[in-house]
Design a protein around this motif. Structure first.
Motif: not given
Lengths: 359, 271
Positions: A250-270
């Motif tokens: 599990t990643y922070p928050g609810t629903g899909n996790f979007v990598w913080p951008s920047p510093p990452y490209q905004a990739e979405t994780m289930s």
């Protein structure tokens, strides 16, 4: 399955025959008796001999003389005494033995002491089919009952009594002649009574090892656990064919996790991320990667919660059991002045990988 | 459809320090069917046979595919070559030891990386890039690569439905997770509304949620949304969590207002 409307009584001939006959049942509750980690189950076997009231031609003294000595895995386990209301005609006898904890994958061999193949029995009533000696496997209902062990016994014996051998036996109400029956050893009988495999507890994954984590040699900051392993409680990985081992992250928050951008490209994780693999593999790899970095860099730190777990479709209704929990920490931060360089760091279970400095 | 072994790729001498002893290792690729209708899964079987008197090691790489390269020549003449991308997270290591006289079969679904929707003949080249070795690391055999031929026939809804039904039946009757997973991956390769009811039913079997639910999300039509809502309200916590994630993704991706409303209503009941 035939009803247990069996009408029989057995007497054993001392010196010639030593036999006990009855309905063997191993009871255990897969929910109540299961250990919290799913690695073992507590079973409480009960041995019972059943019959209908008017068939029992022995009085309470005869019934009370019965004992059942149970061998557990080849060793004496317990001797049970029947519960019986004195003076009443016997309808059933039951023996409850001490509980025993059986590890997943373990086998309990339970047998009556003194029972040998070829023993003969004296039946006082054989007017119905005789069923006895069955093994209950709570996880395979098709195995729970074996009946018709003695289908070849002539069905013409309504009731029999040998008052000469048991002088205090009360005569049956019906004028049936005494009959002795000798049981011809039967393959299934022989297997299920003489060598009872009472409980085959399902094999489950066990002894999970994370192994070391290493930084990907390319310097990309991937943290790689390449030697995750587990074993089968039976010692044989192929016994885990009904099992999966997996991760639940599990990643922070609810629903899909979007990598913080920047510093990452905004990739979405289930979120959660769930992956299962066949437990028969006995091991796997787990690489913790990240999307490409993106400028202008900004500080970002977050944790994800990882659970390694297992489930077997033939064990505990397929519920999940936990192997181990880990926190995966990722951060992009800036070194203090005068460097001021940005770097990426990932840690898990004391292992880490980094990209320092970021490009 | 009949399974046709198209090419036995490799049959190479096994050399040991004892030169008098020679054994063989075999590597064979075959398509599970040499002709499929468009949108049907394309399955590839890889079999490694140890014909030597010593154990051998084969490494397919992470996820059982990282040490394979694929090149597909499509009917339009274009070629796509890939090493299957490594997914994040847990993955089988893909390395195996094979005892003398034994063999190992792997089944790979190619649709994940290649589009087989255009009608015509495809030429598929596959190669194991890592050598087969003995347990001391000595090379037993290397793979020069194999070419296979696949005919993709026009779309056939009836055939596709039959395939879905067959795969669901295979999942239902599987005696192991590995078998169910193999059929599940083929079913999940059918990103077509015809597959929706089969995907929905397969989701509740063998913990296939992570395999089937992403395909429902990919299909993303009204029937798929309905299926995801059913899973959202199921008792299976994994199915609930993954369908919630998929529906949230679809809510932002779909343009149909009625579907967006339906998803919103499912995710936020009472709102």
């Amino acid at each position: 399955m035939r009803m247990l409307r069996l009408l029989f009584l057995l007497l054993f001939l001392s010196g010639l025959c030593s036999a006990q006959i009855g309905t063997w049942t191993l009871y255990y509750s897969e929910n109540d008796a299961l250990s919290s980690d799913g690695s073992s189950v507590v079973i409480t076997p009960t041995v019972s001999i059943s019959g209908s009231t008017n068939a029992w031609c022995l009085n309470s003294r005869e019934f009370a003389s019965y004992t059942a000595a149970v061998m557990l895995n080849g060793n004496p386990w317990a001797v049970g005494q029947p519960t019986y209301a004195a003076g009443a005609r016997g309808t059933s006898l039951s023996y409850t033995f001490p509980s025993v904890t059986v590890a997943a994958g373990g086998v309990v061999d339970m047998s009556y002491a003194g029972k040998v193949e070829g023993d003969c029995f004296k039946f006082l009533d054989l007017s119905d089919a005789i069923s006895f000696g069955y093994v209950e496997d709570a996880y395979d209902p098709s195995d729970t009952f074996v009946d018709g062990f003695l289908p070849d016994i002539p069905p013409t014996f309504p009731c029999a009594i040998d008052t000469s051998f048991y002088p205090d036996v009360q005569p049956c109400s019906l004028p049936w002649p005494p009959v002795w029956a000798s049981i011809t050893p039967y393959p299934i009988y022989s297997a299920d009574i003489d060598s009872q495999q009472v409980a085959q507890v399902i094999a489950t994954p066990t002894n999970f090892q994370l192994g070391p984590g290493t930084a990907d040699p390319s310097g990309n900051g991937y943290l790689d656990f390449n030697s995750i392993s587990w074993q089968s409680s039976s010692g044989n990985l192929s016994d885990l064919s009904a099992c999966v081992v997996g991760e639940y992250v599990t990643y922070p928050g609810t629903g899909n996790f979007v990598w913080p951008s920047p510093p990452y490209q905004a990739e979405t994780m289930s979120n959660p991320t769930i992956i299962n693999i066949a437990a028969t593999e006995g091991g796997c790899a787990d690489v913790h990667s990240h999307p490409a970095f993106q400028t202008p860099y900004a500080a970002s730190n977050f944790n994800s919660a990882q659970q390694y777990r297992w489930s077997c479709s033939n064990w505990a209704n397929g519920q999940w059991f936990n192997f181990s929990n880990y926190t995966i920490s990722r951060g992009v931060n800036q070194h203090p002045a005068p460097s001021n360089a940005w770097y990426y760091l990932i840690t898990k279970a004391g292992y880490s990988a980094s990209v320092d400095p970021l490009p | 459809m009949r399974s046709v072994t198209l090419v036995w790729a490799l049959l190479m001498a096994f050399s040991t320090t004892s030169s008098s002893q020679t054994s063989l290792a075999g590597l064979a690729y075959s398509l599970e069917s040499d002709a499929v209708s468009a949108r049907e899964p394309v399955g590839l079987s890889v079999t490694v046979s140890n014909k030597s008197d010593q154990a051998i090691a084969v490494d397919f790489g992470r996820e059982g595919t990282q040490n394979l390269t694929f090149s597909v020549l499509s009917p339009d003449g274009s070629t796509k070559t890939i090493v299957p991308p490594l997914r994040k997270g847990l993955a089988p290591r893909g390395d195996f030891k094979i005892l003398p006289g034994k063999s190992l079969a792997k089944h790979i679904v190619l649709n994940e990386w290649f589009d087989f929707t255009a009608v015509g003949q495809y030429r598929i080249e596959v190669r194991l890039t890592s050598p087969i070795t003995d347990l001391q690391g000595e090379v037993v055999a290397t793979d020069p690569g194999t070419q296979l031929s696949l005919d993709v026939l026009p779309e056939d809804d009836s055939q596709l439905q039959k395939t879905c039904a067959r795969l669901l039946a295979e999942i239902s009757s599987s005696s192991s997770y590995a078998q169910a997973e193999g059929a599940g991956k083929k079913l999940a390769a059918i990103a077509d509304p015809i597959a929706v009811p089969y995907l929905l039913r397969a989701t509740s079997l063998w913990h296939l949620e992570p395999i089937t639910i992403p395909t429902l999300s990919k299909i993303g039509d009204a029937t798929a949304v309905d299926a995801l809502i059913v899973l959202l309200n199921s008792k299976d916590s994994d199915a609930t969590a993954l369908s919630r994630s998929s529906l949230m993704d679809l809510k932002g991706r779909l343009t149909d207002p009625s579907l967006q409303d339906k998803i919103r209503g499912a995710l936020e009941p009472g709102s």
